[in-house]
Scaffold this motif. Structure first.
Motif, PDB file in Angstrom:
ATOM      1  N   ALA A 138       0.440  -0.960   0.243  1.00 22.77           N
ATOM      2  CA  ALA A 138      -0.236  -0.013  -0.077  1.00 22.77           C
ATOM      3  C   ALA A 138       0.940   1.273   0.107  1.00 22.77           C
ATOM      4  CB  ALA A 138      -0.509   0.087   1.172  1.00 22.77           C
ATOM      5  N   TRP A 139       0.672   2.218  -1.050  1.00 21.52           N
ATOM      6  CA  TRP A 139       1.932   3.293  -1.140  1.00 21.52           C
ATOM      7  C   TRP A 139       1.271   4.221   0.064  1.00 21.52           C
ATOM      8  CZ3 TRP A 139       5.664   5.888  -2.529  1.00 21.52           C
ATOM      9  CH2 TRP A 139       5.422   6.770  -2.162  1.00 21.52           C
ATOM     10  N   LYS A 140       0.495   4.110   0.953  1.00 21.03           N
ATOM     11  CA  LYS A 140       0.161   4.718   1.996  1.00 21.03           C
ATOM     12  C   LYS A 140       1.441   4.188   2.868  1.00 21.03           C
ATOM     13  CE  LYS A 140      -4.056   3.077   4.190  1.00 21.03           C
ATOM     14  NZ  LYS A 140      -5.101   3.930   5.113  1.00 21.03           N
ATOM     15  N   TYR A 141       1.715   3.412   2.930  1.00 13.28           N
ATOM     16  CA  TYR A 141       2.298   2.548   4.329  1.00 13.28           C
ATOM     17  C   TYR A 141       3.972   3.172   4.017  1.00 13.28           C
ATOM     18  CZ  TYR A 141      -1.484  -0.334   5.628  1.00 13.28           C
ATOM     19  OH  TYR A 141      -2.116  -0.941   5.717  1.00 13.28           O
ATOM     20  N   THR A 142       3.807   3.568   2.205  1.00 15.21           N
ATOM     21  CA  THR A 142       4.956   3.731   1.962  1.00 15.21           C
ATOM     22  C   THR A 142       5.674   5.025   2.426  1.00 15.21           C
ATOM     23  OG1 THR A 142       5.714   1.950   0.276  1.00 15.21           O
ATOM     24  CG2 THR A 142       7.166   4.163   0.490  1.00 15.21           C
ATOM     25  N   ARG A 143       4.825   5.905   1.757  1.00 13.22           N
ATOM     26  CA  ARG A 143       4.981   8.064   1.917  1.00 13.22           C
ATOM     27  C   ARG A 143       4.739   7.193   3.284  1.00 13.22           C
ATOM     28  NH1 ARG A 143      -0.581   9.322   0.092  1.00 13.22           N
ATOM     29  NH2 ARG A 143      -1.276   8.692   1.334  1.00 13.22           N
ATOM     30  N   GLN A 144       3.875   6.834   4.511  1.00 11.42           N
ATOM     31  CA  GLN A 144       4.441   7.008   5.751  1.00 11.42           C
ATOM     32  C   GLN A 144       5.501   6.990   6.734  1.00 11.42           C
ATOM     33  OE1 GLN A 144       2.408   9.377   7.650  1.00 11.42           O
ATOM     34  NE2 GLN A 144       3.528   8.681   9.895  1.00 11.42           N
ATOM     35  N   ASP A 145       6.147   6.003   6.207  1.00  7.21           N
ATOM     36  CA  ASP A 145       7.410   5.072   6.528  1.00  7.21           C
ATOM     37  C   ASP A 145       8.594   6.928   6.181  1.00  7.21           C
ATOM     38  OD1 ASP A 145       9.200   3.354   8.090  1.00  7.21           O
ATOM     39  OD2 ASP A 145       9.308   2.543   5.584  1.00  7.21           O
ATOM     40  N   CYS A 146       7.944   6.775   5.265  1.00  7.80           N
ATOM     41  CA  CYS A 146       9.004   8.329   4.207  1.00  7.80           C
ATOM     42  C   CYS A 146       9.165   9.363   5.774  1.00  7.80           C
ATOM     43  CB  CYS A 146       8.513   8.621   2.896  1.00  7.80           C
ATOM     44  SG  CYS A 146       9.841  10.038   2.370  1.00  7.80           S
ATOM     45  N   LEU A 147       8.188   9.320   5.934  1.00  8.36           N
ATOM     46  CA  LEU A 147       7.433  10.824   6.117  1.00  8.36           C
ATOM     47  C   LEU A 147       8.298  10.682   7.574  1.00  8.36           C
ATOM     48  CD1 LEU A 147       3.537  11.839   5.254  1.00  8.36           C
ATOM     49  CD2 LEU A 147       6.244  13.388   4.532  1.00  8.36           C
ATOM     50  N   ALA A 148       7.312   9.634   8.805  1.00 10.90           N
ATOM     51  CA  ALA A 148       7.883   9.421   9.791  1.00 10.90           C
ATOM     52  C   ALA A 148       9.603   9.617  10.114  1.00 10.90           C
ATOM     53  CB  ALA A 148       7.586   7.800  10.182  1.00 10.90           C
ATOM     54  N   THR A 149      11.150   8.783   8.593  1.00 13.03           N
ATOM     55  CA  THR A 149      12.085   8.957   8.621  1.00 13.03           C
ATOM     56  C   THR A 149      12.566  10.764   8.636  1.00 13.03           C
ATOM     57  OG1 THR A 149      11.710   6.347   7.535  1.00 13.03           O
ATOM     58  CG2 THR A 149      13.501   8.830   6.822  1.00 13.03           C
ATOM     59  N   ILE A 150      11.730  11.434   7.859  1.00 14.44           N
ATOM     60  CA  ILE A 150      12.266  12.580   7.233  1.00 14.44           C
ATOM     61  C   ILE A 150      12.299  13.283   8.733  1.00 14.44           C
ATOM     62  CG2 ILE A 150      11.751  14.734   6.679  1.00 14.44           C
ATOM     63  CD1 ILE A 150      10.871  13.198   4.233  1.00 14.44           C
ATOM     64  N   LEU A 151      10.625  13.116   9.716  1.00 15.91           N
ATOM     65  CA  LEU A 151      10.547  13.429  10.950  1.00 15.91           C
ATOM     66  C   LEU A 151      11.364  12.985  11.590  1.00 15.91           C
ATOM     67  CD1 LEU A 151       6.875  13.124  11.085  1.00 15.91           C
ATOM     68  CD2 LEU A 151       8.039  15.714  11.780  1.00 15.91           C
ATOM     69  N   LEU A 152      11.824  11.669  12.080  1.00 15.81           N
ATOM     70  CA  LEU A 152      12.904  11.521  12.953  1.00 15.81           C
ATOM     71  C   LEU A 152      14.246  11.873  13.404  1.00 15.81           C
ATOM     72  CD1 LEU A 152      13.689   9.341  15.308  1.00 15.81           C
ATOM     73  CD2 LEU A 152      14.275   7.786  14.009  1.00 15.81           C
ATOM     74  N   GLY A 153      14.622  11.947  11.384  1.00 10.84           N
ATOM     75  CA  GLY A 153      15.943  12.380  10.842  1.00 10.84           C
ATOM     76  C   GLY A 153      17.146  11.155  10.875  1.00 10.84           C
ATOM     77  N   GLY A 154      18.369  12.220  12.457  1.00 11.12           N
ATOM     78  CA  GLY A 154      19.521  10.740  12.682  1.00 11.12           C
ATOM     79  C   GLY A 154      20.281  10.675  11.842  1.00 11.12           C
ATOM     80  N   ASP A 155      21.974  10.361  11.288  1.00  9.21           N
ATOM     81  CA  ASP A 155      22.047   9.755  10.826  1.00  9.21           C
ATOM     82  C   ASP A 155      22.025   9.281   9.711  1.00  9.21           C
ATOM     83  OD1 ASP A 155      24.088  11.010  12.374  1.00  9.21           O
ATOM     84  OD2 ASP A 155      24.612   9.985  13.835  1.00  9.21           O
ATOM     85  N   ALA A 156      20.989   8.638   9.506  1.00  9.75           N
ATOM     86  CA  ALA A 156      20.864   7.636   8.526  1.00  9.75           C
ATOM     87  C   ALA A 156      20.087   8.678   7.106  1.00  9.75           C
ATOM     88  CB  ALA A 156      19.106   6.979   9.015  1.00  9.75           C
ATOM     89  N   VAL A 157      19.383   9.856   7.522  1.00  7.35           N
ATOM     90  CA  VAL A 157      19.251  10.767   6.532  1.00  7.35           C
ATOM     91  C   VAL A 157      20.241  11.675   5.660  1.00  7.35           C
ATOM     92  CG1 VAL A 157      17.654  12.374   6.530  1.00  7.35           C
ATOM     93  CG2 VAL A 157      16.156  10.841   7.710  1.00  7.35           C
ATOM     94  N   LYS A 158      21.082  12.256   7.636  1.00  7.31           N
ATOM     95  CA  LYS A 158      22.359  13.113   7.377  1.00  7.31           C
ATOM     96  C   LYS A 158      22.851  12.279   5.617  1.00  7.31           C
ATOM     97  CE  LYS A 158      25.735  14.790   9.513  1.00  7.31           C
ATOM     98  NZ  LYS A 158      26.189  14.954  11.100  1.00  7.31           N
ATOM     99  N   ASP A 159      23.753  10.994   6.479  1.00  5.59           N
ATOM    100  CA  ASP A 159      24.347  10.676   5.083  1.00  5.59           C
ATOM    101  C   ASP A 159      23.913   9.891   3.958  1.00  5.59           C
ATOM    102  OD1 ASP A 159      23.094   7.974   5.637  1.00  5.59           O
ATOM    103  OD2 ASP A 159      24.720   7.590   7.116  1.00  5.59           O
ATOM    104  N   GLY A 160      22.456  10.335   3.674  1.00  9.41           N
ATOM    105  CA  GLY A 160      21.683   9.292   2.784  1.00  9.41           C
ATOM    106  C   GLY A 160      21.462   7.931   3.155  1.00  9.41           C
ATOM    107  N   SER A 161      21.621   7.177   3.908  1.00  8.23           N
ATOM    108  CA  SER A 161      21.025   5.413   3.899  1.00  8.23           C
ATOM    109  C   SER A 161      20.179   5.254   3.897  1.00  8.23           C
ATOM    110  CB  SER A 161      22.208   5.225   4.648  1.00  8.23           C
ATOM    111  OG  SER A 161      21.415   5.217   5.902  1.00  8.23           O
TER     112      SER A 161
END
Length: 622
Positions: A474-497
């Motif tokens: 379901a695309w909405k699950y992927t979308r929410q996972d992406c948004l939650a990742t952005i909101l959490l931030g952290g090294d995994a977003v910082k380095d692009g992994s």
């Protein structure tokens, strides 16, 4: 006759020959047996048992006067036949007396089992005369043969089902060879078949059958059906046999799922015949049950019928059957099934009435089923508030199942009451599986994102991850996972992994999310005025975000309506992609200082309503 034959002028006369005395004692025994079976007057025997005991004593005295071995062979065929008949008749009277004594408290043959066993041994040892070419001779022996067969099956039946194979054979011979006893024997054979089928049906209905047993259960069920068919020839077993057949066919639909449609069709046929036979029921509750089972089978078959017209016809028939069942004998379960049928035929208001009538008398799983069904139908009628109130009323009565908690949470979520939805969803989660579990994780993530209580980023991310990894695409699950990742931030977003959590999907909102991830990555980067490499990398990430937003805008002209305006549940509103992608470009230009947008002006408020909510309005960590 009994007293005369046994008296001093006959059997008791010592001057008579052994042959004559043997015959006299035999005749006396026969008379005493007949008197006992006819409830003899007190002048002959005080009780029947006394007559049977006297008959047995007379037979023993007959044998003492002339044993079978003392009856000399003769070359005269008629005399020889007469002698053989006498031996058979004497053995018959002995077994007759022994069976009668089995009901007596003080019998010379011992216990009831001992008396019956001795009678069985006596009868089983007999060699019944075969048919000859002499019609007169056959006529003379036919009655005796039939009487012996009739007594033998009764004795072996009295002993118990262990002897069933023997007495069934005798009954079948009676049906074939004994016209005067044929009807009674056929009735008994039908009774035996019916009772055997009933025992099998009850055994099949017991719970706990393993998958490895299904093949043997299938064969056992087919055997029960054969027995029920054998019982159909006798009127008194026809109605209960059709009922039993319907039950067994329903079980076969479970045991043999590959042929479930055929078995359910046969069940419908059997129950319909039962309903038709019971036109003037002596027991209305039994007919109500027949109609309930008929309707249940019709409902089950609709789910396996591919032809829409046939399915609709079956649904109509099921509704009629269940409606009649309720009218004759209303029960909560029947109302529950009627509610299901009415719902599936689109009679939602009538279905609501039926489900409400069912709920008060149900418990456990059935009450849960009725509650959820009623809430579902209320939703269909547009009464979402009533559906939620129904579930909340059930909630107030004590701990709920995960399914009910889920339904309450989902409805509160749909109404935008995320604060009340979240506790129900979290209580439901441990007991949910598959689709509902993924949806519950999604709703929990959205609620955490919206409510933003201490530690919410981690919780929102964890729930979003669970939904996205459920295997449900379901695309909405992927979308929410992406948004939650952005909101959490952290090294995994910082380095692009963590970029894989925001895949480059070719849709306007897919490109929007990917660009937002890049904005967050740029924001988290370590950028120094004294480090040209860090500045170059930062500008490169911003350029990638800008290009991604351009890609989303390029997809808009050919995008379907549902990709042009997208629901963001944590915002509680629809988001116009054209406007938002245009605003995204403004965010990029602001970060490059190509334009100035400051808190307090209207443009800032517009940007902050979406991009600020997701934490991507800042241009750097500093």
């Amino acid at each position: 006759m009994a007293q005369t034959c046994s008296g001093e002028t006959a059997a008791g006369d010592p001057s008579r020959s052994g042959i004559m005395r043997a015959n006299a004692y035999f005749n006396a025994a026969s008379a005493y047996n007949s008197a006992a079976e006819a409830a003899a007057p007190a002048g002959l025997c005080a009780v029947s048992g006394t007559c049977f005991q006297t008959a047995l004593t007379m037979i023993d005295q007959s044998l003492a006067s002339q044993q079978d071995g003392q009856i000399r062979p003769t070359s005269n065929a008629a005399a020889s036949s007469l002698n053989e008949r006498f031996k058979l008749r004497r053995a018959f009277e002995r077994a007759r007396a022994l069976r009668g004594l089995s009901a007596s408290a003080s019998a010379s043959c011992g216990s009831a089992d001992s008396c019956l066993a001795e009678a069985s041994t006596t009868l089983n040892a007999l060699h019944l005369p075969a048919r000859t070419n002499d019609e007169n001779e056959d006529a003379r022996t036919s009655d005796l043969t039939c009487r012996i067969l009739d007594l033998r099956w009764r004795v072996n039946s009295d002993i118990g089902r262990a002897q069933e194979f023997q007495y069934v054979d005798d009954l079948q011979r009676i049906v074939s060879d004994c016209p005067s006893l044929k009807n009674a024997a056929a009735d008994k054979l039908a009774e035996i078949s019916f009772e055997r089928a009933e025992r099998t049906r009850q055994s099949l209905a017991s719970s706990g059958h393993s998958a490895s047993e299904l093949a043997s259960l299938n064969d056992t069920a087919l055997g029960a059906l054969t027995d029920y068919r054998d019982a159909l020839d006798v009127g008194r077993f026809r109605l209960p046999s059709y009922r039993g057949m319907g039950d067994v066919y329903q079980m076969l639909a479970d045991f043999d799922s590959s042929n479930a449609r055929t078995h359910l069709a046969d069940a419908i046929s059997a129950y319909q015949k039962a309903v038709d036979l019971d036109a003037q029921p002596a027991d209305p509750s039994a007919k109500a049950n027949d109609l309930e089972q008929l309707g249940t089978s019709q409902l089950a078959l609709t789910k396996l019928t591919r032809d829409d017209a046939q399915a609709d016809a079956l649904l109509t028939q099921a509704t009629q059957s269940l409606q009649q069942s309720v009218e004759i004998g209303p029960t909560p379960v029947r109302y529950l099934r009627l509610g299901d049928a009415l719902e599936r035929t689109g009679h939602n208001q009538e279905s609501v009435t039926a489900y409400k009538a069912a709920i008060g008398g149900l418990t456990g799983q059935q009450k849960l089923e009725a509650t959820l069904s009623l809430a579902r139908v209320l939703d269909k009628t547009g009464d979402a508030a009533g559906a939620l109130a129904m579930l909340e009323q059930a909630s107030a009565q004590g701990p709920l199942s995960s399914d009910v908690e889920y339904e309450i949470g989902a409805r509160r979520f749909a109404r935008g009451d995320l604060e009340k939805a979240l506790p129900s969803i979290l209580r439901a989660l441990p007991g949910l599986t598959d689709t509902r579990r993924a949806e519950a994780h999604y709703m929990a993530s959205v609620a955490e994102t919206s409510l933003r209580r201490e530690g919410w980023q981690e919780r929102a991310f964890d729930h979003a991850e669970q939904a996205a990894r459920s295997g449900i695409r379901a695309w909405k699950y992927t979308r929410q996972d992406c948004l939650a990742t952005i909101l959490l931030g952290g090294d995994a977003v910082k380095d692009g992994s963590a970029q894989s959590r925001c895949p480059s999907v070719q849709s306007p909102d897919g490109q929007l999310l990917r660009g937002m991830f890049l904005l967050k990555q740029a924001q988290l980067m370590d950028v120094s005025a004294y480090d040209m490499a860090s500045q170059t990398r930062w500008r490169s990430i911003l350029r990638s975000a800008e290009d991604t937003f351009h890609s989303g805008q390029a997809l808009l002209p050919d995008a379907p309506d549902f990709d042009r305006v997208v629901r963001f549940d944590d915002l509680g509103r629809d988001v116009d992609m054209a406007t938002t992608l245009d605003e995204a470009q403004t965010v990029v230009r602001r970060c490059r200082r190509e334009i100035s947008v400051s808190p307090g002006d209207s443009t800032w408020d517009d940007l902050n309503a979406f991009f600020g909510h997701y934490g991507v309005l800042k241009c750097s960590a500093r």
